[in-house]
Motif scaffolding. Structure first.
Motif, PDB file in Angstrom:
ATOM      1  N   ARG A 103       0.838  -1.195   0.000  1.00  0.00           N
ATOM      2  CA  ARG A 103       0.000   0.000   0.000  1.00  0.00           C
ATOM      3  C   ARG A 103       0.869   1.239   0.000  1.00  0.00           C
ATOM      4  O   ARG A 103       1.918   1.263   0.650  1.00  0.00           O
ATOM      5  N   VAL A 104       0.419   2.276  -0.701  1.00  0.00           N
ATOM      6  CA  VAL A 104       1.131   3.550  -0.735  1.00  0.00           C
ATOM      7  C   VAL A 104       0.103   4.668  -0.674  1.00  0.00           C
ATOM      8  O   VAL A 104      -0.929   4.619  -1.347  1.00  0.00           O
ATOM      9  N   GLY A 105       0.386   5.671   0.149  1.00  0.00           N
ATOM     10  CA  GLY A 105      -0.443   6.870   0.210  1.00  0.00           C
ATOM     11  C   GLY A 105       0.454   8.085   0.341  1.00  0.00           C
ATOM     12  O   GLY A 105       1.549   8.005   0.904  1.00  0.00           O
ATOM     13  N   ALA A 106       0.008   9.203  -0.190  1.00  0.00           N
ATOM     14  CA  ALA A 106       0.836  10.413  -0.178  1.00  0.00           C
ATOM     15  C   ALA A 106       0.038  11.598   0.335  1.00  0.00           C
ATOM     16  O   ALA A 106      -1.184  11.684   0.152  1.00  0.00           O
ATOM     17  N   VAL A 107       0.756  12.516   0.999  1.00  0.00           N
ATOM     18  CA  VAL A 107       0.187  13.801   1.404  1.00  0.00           C
ATOM     19  C   VAL A 107       1.175  14.884   1.005  1.00  0.00           C
ATOM     20  O   VAL A 107       2.361  14.623   0.795  1.00  0.00           O
ATOM     21  N   ALA A 108       0.654  16.097   0.918  1.00  0.00           N
ATOM     22  CA  ALA A 108       1.505  17.235   0.578  1.00  0.00           C
ATOM     23  C   ALA A 108       1.058  18.442   1.399  1.00  0.00           C
ATOM     24  O   ALA A 108      -0.139  18.736   1.498  1.00  0.00           O
ATOM     25  N   ASN A 109       2.021  19.109   1.990  1.00  0.00           N
ATOM     26  CA  ASN A 109       1.737  20.313   2.770  1.00  0.00           C
ATOM     27  C   ASN A 109       1.441  21.466   1.816  1.00  0.00           C
ATOM     28  O   ASN A 109       2.259  21.830   0.973  1.00  0.00           O
ATOM     29  N   THR A 110       0.248  22.041   1.941  1.00  0.00           N
ATOM     30  CA  THR A 110      -0.136  23.142   1.048  1.00  0.00           C
ATOM     31  C   THR A 110       0.335  24.501   1.562  1.00  0.00           C
ATOM     32  O   THR A 110       0.166  25.511   0.868  1.00  0.00           O
ATOM     33  N   HIS A 111       0.880  24.511   2.790  1.00  0.00           N
ATOM     34  CA  HIS A 111       1.386  25.747   3.390  1.00  0.00           C
ATOM     35  C   HIS A 111       0.308  26.835   3.438  1.00  0.00           C
ATOM     36  O   HIS A 111       0.563  28.015   3.188  1.00  0.00           O
ATOM     37  N   THR A 112      -0.899  26.415   3.742  1.00  0.00           N
ATOM     38  CA  THR A 112      -1.996  27.364   3.933  1.00  0.00           C
ATOM     39  C   THR A 112      -2.554  27.162   5.339  1.00  0.00           C
ATOM     40  O   THR A 112      -2.324  26.133   5.975  1.00  0.00           O
ATOM     41  N   SER A 113      -3.272  28.149   5.809  1.00  0.00           N
ATOM     42  CA  SER A 113      -3.819  28.091   7.161  1.00  0.00           C
ATOM     43  C   SER A 113      -5.302  27.750   7.119  1.00  0.00           C
ATOM     44  O   SER A 113      -5.994  28.013   6.124  1.00  0.00           O
ATOM     45  N   VAL A 114      -5.789  27.200   8.217  1.00  0.00           N
ATOM     46  CA  VAL A 114      -7.196  26.875   8.338  1.00  0.00           C
ATOM     47  C   VAL A 114      -7.748  27.603   9.552  1.00  0.00           C
ATOM     48  O   VAL A 114      -7.098  27.700  10.596  1.00  0.00           O
ATOM     49  N   ARG A 115      -8.973  28.147   9.429  1.00  0.00           N
ATOM     50  CA  ARG A 115      -9.593  28.887  10.516  1.00  0.00           C
ATOM     51  C   ARG A 115     -11.029  28.417  10.700  1.00  0.00           C
ATOM     52  O   ARG A 115     -11.639  27.877   9.778  1.00  0.00           O
ATOM     53  N   ARG A 116     -11.536  28.662  11.895  1.00  0.00           N
ATOM     54  CA  ARG A 116     -12.919  28.276  12.183  1.00  0.00           C
ATOM     55  C   ARG A 116     -13.897  29.149  11.416  1.00  0.00           C
ATOM     56  O   ARG A 116     -14.953  28.690  10.986  1.00  0.00           O
ATOM     57  N   SER A 117     -13.551  30.427  11.217  1.00  0.00           N
ATOM     58  CA  SER A 117     -14.431  31.332  10.473  1.00  0.00           C
ATOM     59  C   SER A 117     -13.593  32.456   9.878  1.00  0.00           C
ATOM     60  O   SER A 117     -12.398  32.594  10.171  1.00  0.00           O
ATOM     61  N   ASP A 118     -14.218  33.285   9.081  1.00  0.00           N
ATOM     62  CA  ASP A 118     -13.505  34.402   8.468  1.00  0.00           C
ATOM     63  C   ASP A 118     -13.231  35.511   9.462  1.00  0.00           C
ATOM     64  O   ASP A 118     -12.511  36.468   9.160  1.00  0.00           O
ATOM     65  N   ARG A 119     -13.779  35.422  10.678  1.00  0.00           N
ATOM     66  CA  ARG A 119     -13.538  36.435  11.701  1.00  0.00           C
ATOM     67  C   ARG A 119     -12.307  36.101  12.546  1.00  0.00           C
ATOM     68  O   ARG A 119     -11.860  36.928  13.336  1.00  0.00           O
ATOM     69  N   ALA A 120     -11.797  34.864  12.416  1.00  0.00           N
ATOM     70  CA  ALA A 120     -10.615  34.473  13.180  1.00  0.00           C
ATOM     71  C   ALA A 120      -9.370  35.116  12.597  1.00  0.00           C
ATOM     72  O   ALA A 120      -9.326  35.496  11.417  1.00  0.00           O
ATOM     73  N   ASP A 121      -8.346  35.221  13.422  1.00  0.00           N
ATOM     74  CA  ASP A 121      -7.078  35.812  12.991  1.00  0.00           C
ATOM     75  C   ASP A 121      -6.455  34.930  11.918  1.00  0.00           C
ATOM     76  O   ASP A 121      -6.225  33.739  12.134  1.00  0.00           O
ATOM     77  N   PRO A 122      -6.158  35.464  10.717  1.00  0.00           N
ATOM     78  CA  PRO A 122      -5.555  34.646   9.654  1.00  0.00           C
ATOM     79  C   PRO A 122      -4.221  34.033  10.056  1.00  0.00           C
ATOM     80  O   PRO A 122      -3.820  33.002   9.510  1.00  0.00           O
ATOM     81  N   ALA A 123      -3.526  34.646  11.003  1.00  0.00           N
ATOM     82  CA  ALA A 123      -2.230  34.109  11.415  1.00  0.00           C
ATOM     83  C   ALA A 123      -2.363  32.975  12.419  1.00  0.00           C
ATOM     84  O   ALA A 123      -1.390  32.271  12.719  1.00  0.00           O
TER      85      ALA A 123
END
Length: 405
Positions: A103-123
């Motif tokens: 078995r082989v599986g791959a992931v890649a870091n997209t270097h983006t951030s995730v937030r709970r909502s658009d009101r959260a701090d982007p950093a």
């Protein structure tokens, strides 16, 4: 003259006749035969039990050790050599061509951030990582879905996301609603993504729990992903795990194998192999002693049987039975006695093993080799224990045997 020679000629007994005589001898002395067979049965049951119970325990231990990822490897790029620490885009396909890889599986870091909502701090990404994940990732890392579903060929093309267990907790997502109007969404970069699934905890890979997974195609179209994986997770046949590890750098990046870092096999693999080779000689010795005691009991029974049946032996000799027929009768009787004990012991030992393993919720392992060895040992004991008594019975002169009665 010919009639006299014909009358003096001994009657030939078939193997079935000898078996019938042997069985008659056992039936005539049932209590003694049962006690002698019990000695053999205890020896065989002991041997099967002391092999079957440790084998069942070993199977359970192997299952637990296998759950620790004994057949799993991780492949990454060396950060010091590549600032972006990415692997070639074709590396996944190349690894799949290795014969021992399952078995082989791959992931890649997209270097983006995730937030709970658009009101959260982007950093503030809450310590979570947004990964592009291949569709066949879950089997490669032994992960499972606790809510919703994993990415499909359809959802992987749209802004949908699957959360790791820790990521879901930190983003405040406790489940995946079934209705479209009540969908849960998180913001990745400046785009809303709909949550379609939540992973169960992956004990071996805590970084998976802290990750947010998007499809490979949508990562390309929405997150400026270049298609090059960051980490490869693979499983291979355990006996070949070291060989697979040795060829991975050249397979993943033939031009620069030194830029590829392959994890070491799990330390649990070493423990598993040590457990597979370990065996309790003491238990086998105890079983051998029990078998020897049973054999002595059979021999004792047969010797006493010869002494008690001297009149029978003398009468049979006087009626024309040959020494070979007398010897065969007692030898078969001894063998049948031991075989009866062997079959009984095999059943008792197997039943004890099944009961013990089931009581501890272990896999039930009754080694066929041990059962066959037990039956073979019983036959051998019967033959050896019956040799001397049968020879002694055949050597009795008819007049002496009849006179002793």
């Amino acid at each position: 003259m010919n009639r006299a020679a014909t009358a003096a000629r001994p009657i030939r007994l078939s193997a079935l006749d000898l078996v019938s005589l042997g069985w008659f001898g056992l039936r005539a002395r049932r209590a003694r035969a049962a006690l002698s067979a019990l000695g053999i049965a205890i020896g065989i049951a002991t041997m099967i039990t002391v092999i079957g119970i440790p084998a069942s325990s070993q199977a359970q231990l192997m299952r637990e050790l296998s759950a620790l990822g004994t057949n799993m490897l991780q492949v990454t790029a060396v950060p010091d050599r590549q600032p972006e620490a990415r692997l070639p885009a074709e590396s996944v396909g190349m690894v799949r061509r290795i014969g021992a890889v399952t078995r082989v599986g791959a992931v890649a870091n997209t270097h983006t951030s995730v937030r709970r909502s658009d009101r959260a701090d982007p950093a503030d990404s809450s310590g979570l990582t947004v990964l592009a994940g291949e569709l066949d990732l879950l089997p490669a890392i032994d992960a499972h879905i606790s809510h919703g579903q994993w990415l499909t060929e359809t959802t992987a093309r749209f802004p949908t996301v699957v959360l790791g267990a820790v990521a879901a907790s930190r983003l405040g997502v406790t489940g995946v609603p079934s209705g479209e109007d009540d969908s849960r969404q998180v913001m990745i970069g400046d785009r809303w993504f709909t949550v379609v699934g939540i992973l169960a905890t992956v004990p071996l890979l805590p970084e998976i729990d802290r990750s947010v997974f998007v499809g490979w195609p949508v990562a390309r179209s929405e997150l400026a992903f270049d298609g090059r994986p960051t980490v490869l997770y693979l499983q291979a046949a355990e006996p070949a795990i070291e060989d697979v590890r040795a060829v991975l750098p050249e397979t993943v990046n033939p031009a620069q194998p030194a830029d590829v870092l392959v994890s070491r096999p799990s330390e649990a693999l070493i423990a598993k192999r040590a457990t597979e080779t370990a065996f309790s000689a003491l238990f086998l010795a105890l079983a051998a002693v029990a078998l020897l005691v049973g054999g002595i009991g059979v021999a004792n029974t047969m010797v006493i049987s010869v002494l008690e049946r001297r009149t029978e032996i003398g009468l049979r000799r006087a009626l024309g039975a040959t020494k070979g027929q007398i010897r065969g009768q007692f030898l078969i009787e001894s063998t049948m006695l031991a075989l009866l004990g062997g079959v009984t012991g095999s059943l008792l030992g197997s039943a004890a093993t099944v009961a013990w393993a089931a009581g501890h919720r272990w896999p039930v392992v009754v080694p066929v080799s041990a059962t066959l060895a037990g039956l073979g040992g019983a036959l051998l004991v019967g033959v050896v224990a019956g040799v001397y008594p049968s020879m002694r019975a055949a050597a009795l002169p008819p007049t002496e045997a009849l006179g002793s009665g």
